[in-house]
Design a protein around this motif. Structure first.
Motif, PDB file in Angstrom:
ATOM      1  N   SER A  97       9.847  -4.741   4.423  1.00 31.02           N
ATOM      2  CA  SER A  97      10.814  -3.786   4.964  1.00 31.02           C
ATOM      3  C   SER A  97      10.646  -2.388   4.359  1.00 31.02           C
ATOM      4  O   SER A  97      11.132  -1.415   4.918  1.00 31.02           O
ATOM      5  N   ARG A  98       9.932  -2.272   3.224  1.00 32.59           N
ATOM      6  CA  ARG A  98       9.720  -0.970   2.576  1.00 32.59           C
ATOM      7  C   ARG A  98       8.325  -0.406   2.850  1.00 32.59           C
ATOM      8  O   ARG A  98       7.994   0.679   2.378  1.00 32.59           O
ATOM      9  N   PHE A  99       7.495  -1.135   3.611  1.00 33.13           N
ATOM     10  CA  PHE A  99       6.132  -0.681   3.880  1.00 33.13           C
ATOM     11  C   PHE A  99       6.106   0.649   4.632  1.00 33.13           C
ATOM     12  O   PHE A  99       5.296   1.519   4.317  1.00 33.13           O
ATOM     13  N   ARG A 100       6.949   0.811   5.636  1.00 33.64           N
ATOM     14  CA  ARG A 100       6.940   2.043   6.432  1.00 33.64           C
ATOM     15  C   ARG A 100       7.250   3.255   5.547  1.00 33.64           C
ATOM     16  O   ARG A 100       6.552   4.268   5.599  1.00 33.64           O
TER      17      ARG A 100
ATOM     18  N   ALA B 186       6.919   3.437   2.316  1.00 32.15           N
ATOM     19  CA  ALA B 186       5.839   3.584   1.340  1.00 32.15           C
ATOM     20  C   ALA B 186       4.642   4.297   1.965  1.00 32.15           C
ATOM     21  O   ALA B 186       4.066   5.210   1.361  1.00 32.15           O
ATOM     22  N   ARG B 187       4.290   3.914   3.183  1.00 29.05           N
ATOM     23  CA  ARG B 187       3.161   4.564   3.853  1.00 29.05           C
ATOM     24  C   ARG B 187       3.454   6.042   4.132  1.00 29.05           C
ATOM     25  O   ARG B 187       2.568   6.884   3.984  1.00 29.05           O
ATOM     26  N   ARG B 188       4.666   6.360   4.533  1.00 26.15           N
ATOM     27  CA  ARG B 188       5.048   7.756   4.761  1.00 26.15           C
ATOM     28  C   ARG B 188       4.925   8.538   3.445  1.00 26.15           C
ATOM     29  O   ARG B 188       4.377   9.640   3.408  1.00 26.15           O
ATOM     30  N   HIS B 189       5.419   7.947   2.371  1.00 27.97           N
ATOM     31  CA  HIS B 189       5.330   8.567   1.044  1.00 27.97           C
ATOM     32  C   HIS B 189       3.869   8.811   0.655  1.00 27.97           C
ATOM     33  O   HIS B 189       3.519   9.884   0.141  1.00 27.97           O
ATOM     34  N   LEU B 190       2.999   7.849   0.915  1.00 27.39           N
ATOM     35  CA  LEU B 190       1.580   7.994   0.578  1.00 27.39           C
ATOM     36  C   LEU B 190       0.915   9.083   1.416  1.00 27.39           C
ATOM     37  O   LEU B 190       0.109   9.869   0.900  1.00 27.39           O
ATOM     38  N   ARG B 191       1.248   9.155   2.712  1.00 28.18           N
ATOM     39  CA  ARG B 191       0.708  10.223   3.567  1.00 28.18           C
ATOM     40  C   ARG B 191       1.144  11.594   3.050  1.00 28.18           C
ATOM     41  O   ARG B 191       0.342  12.531   2.973  1.00 28.18           O
ATOM     42  N   GLU B 192       2.438  11.723   2.712  1.00 27.90           N
ATOM     43  CA  GLU B 192       2.959  12.998   2.214  1.00 27.90           C
ATOM     44  C   GLU B 192       2.324  13.374   0.876  1.00 27.90           C
ATOM     45  O   GLU B 192       2.026  14.541   0.628  1.00 27.90           O
ATOM     46  N   THR B 193       2.116  12.377   0.023  1.00 27.92           N
ATOM     47  CA  THR B 193       1.476  12.638  -1.274  1.00 27.92           C
ATOM     48  C   THR B 193       0.042  13.102  -1.070  1.00 27.92           C
ATOM     49  O   THR B 193      -0.391  14.100  -1.657  1.00 27.92           O
ATOM     50  N   ALA B 194      -0.712  12.404  -0.239  1.00 27.11           N
ATOM     51  CA  ALA B 194      -2.113  12.778   0.016  1.00 27.11           C
ATOM     52  C   ALA B 194      -2.220  14.177   0.601  1.00 27.11           C
ATOM     53  O   ALA B 194      -3.161  14.912   0.284  1.00 27.11           O
TER      54      ALA B 194
ATOM     55  N   PRO C 215       9.738   5.589  -2.917  1.00 32.11           N
ATOM     56  CA  PRO C 215       9.789   4.159  -2.579  1.00 32.11           C
ATOM     57  C   PRO C 215       8.828   3.308  -3.412  1.00 32.11           C
ATOM     58  O   PRO C 215       8.919   2.083  -3.391  1.00 32.11           O
ATOM     59  N   LEU C 216       7.932   3.947  -4.154  1.00 37.22           N
ATOM     60  CA  LEU C 216       6.982   3.200  -4.990  1.00 37.22           C
ATOM     61  C   LEU C 216       7.251   3.424  -6.480  1.00 37.22           C
ATOM     62  O   LEU C 216       6.397   3.164  -7.321  1.00 37.22           O
TER      63      LEU C 216
END
Length: 187
Positions: free
Chosen positions: A64-67, A69-77, A122-123
């Motif tokens: 349920s937290r994957f979406r 987390a992925r948004r956070h990773l995209r924004e970080t990158a 989220p991570l």
């Protein structure tokens, strides 16, 4: 399905949670060289863990937290620019941990900043040990093989440009597999 055992506080029952990790993959031909050496040193994880620089260690994450987390990773990158990494020589975490690794001689501060940014939102999670970017070449092998790894690769080195990082998931078979890449914008 990849799993990490976690206990649901509300019901007191065991619930399977996926285990993820975030890392910078070491590119070819260096990855193949390091994987071959790790296998030669008798490391039981040589075929399960590709050569990498960890940014987020293995972490249980509900689907349920994957979406988020992925948004956070995209924004970080999106906030990071490509940078150079120079791997050189060997070092060890002994006696604290039975690990021999190739340390970074360049790219340390970029990895430190990147892992701190990833390990937020989220991570967010605490670390068991202080962050130290490296590439493991021998882990959980006998002392003689640790010594051999440290001596054999003491003059080994490689340089490459980091252009992003990847989300990995730990499979039921114990293999870490990339699930999604997060590229940095080009300068």
């Amino acid at each position: 399905m990849s799993t990490s055992e976690a206990v649901s506080r509300g019901l007191g029952t065991a619930v399977s949670l996926p285990t993820i990790g975030i890392s910078i993959a070491v590119p070819e031909p260096h990855a193949g060289d390091l994987a071959s050496w790790r296998k030669a040193f008798g490391d039981p994880l040589a075929d399960r863990v590709p050569p990498h620089i960890t940014l987020l260690p293995p972490s249980a994450l509900p689907r349920s937290r994957f979406r988020a987390a992925r948004r956070h990773l995209r924004e970080t990158a999106a906030r990071v620019r490509p940078f150079e990494v120079h791997l050189r020589g060997t070092a060890t975490f002994r006696p604290v941990s039975p690990v021999v690794f190739v340390p970074l001689s360049r790219g340390i501060s970029e990895c430190e900043l990147l892992q701190a940014a990833i390990r937020s939102g989220p991570l967010q999670r605490d670390l068991t040990f202080p962050y130290h970017p490296h590439v493991t070449v021998a882990h959980d092998v006998d002392e003689a093989d640790l010594d051999r790894a440290e001596l054999t690769l003491r003059d080994w080195e490689a340089t490459f440009t980091v252009r992003g990082f990847s989300l990995y998931e730990h499979g039921a078979d114990g293999v870490w597999r990339p699930q999604e890449d997060f590229a940095f914008p080009e300068a």
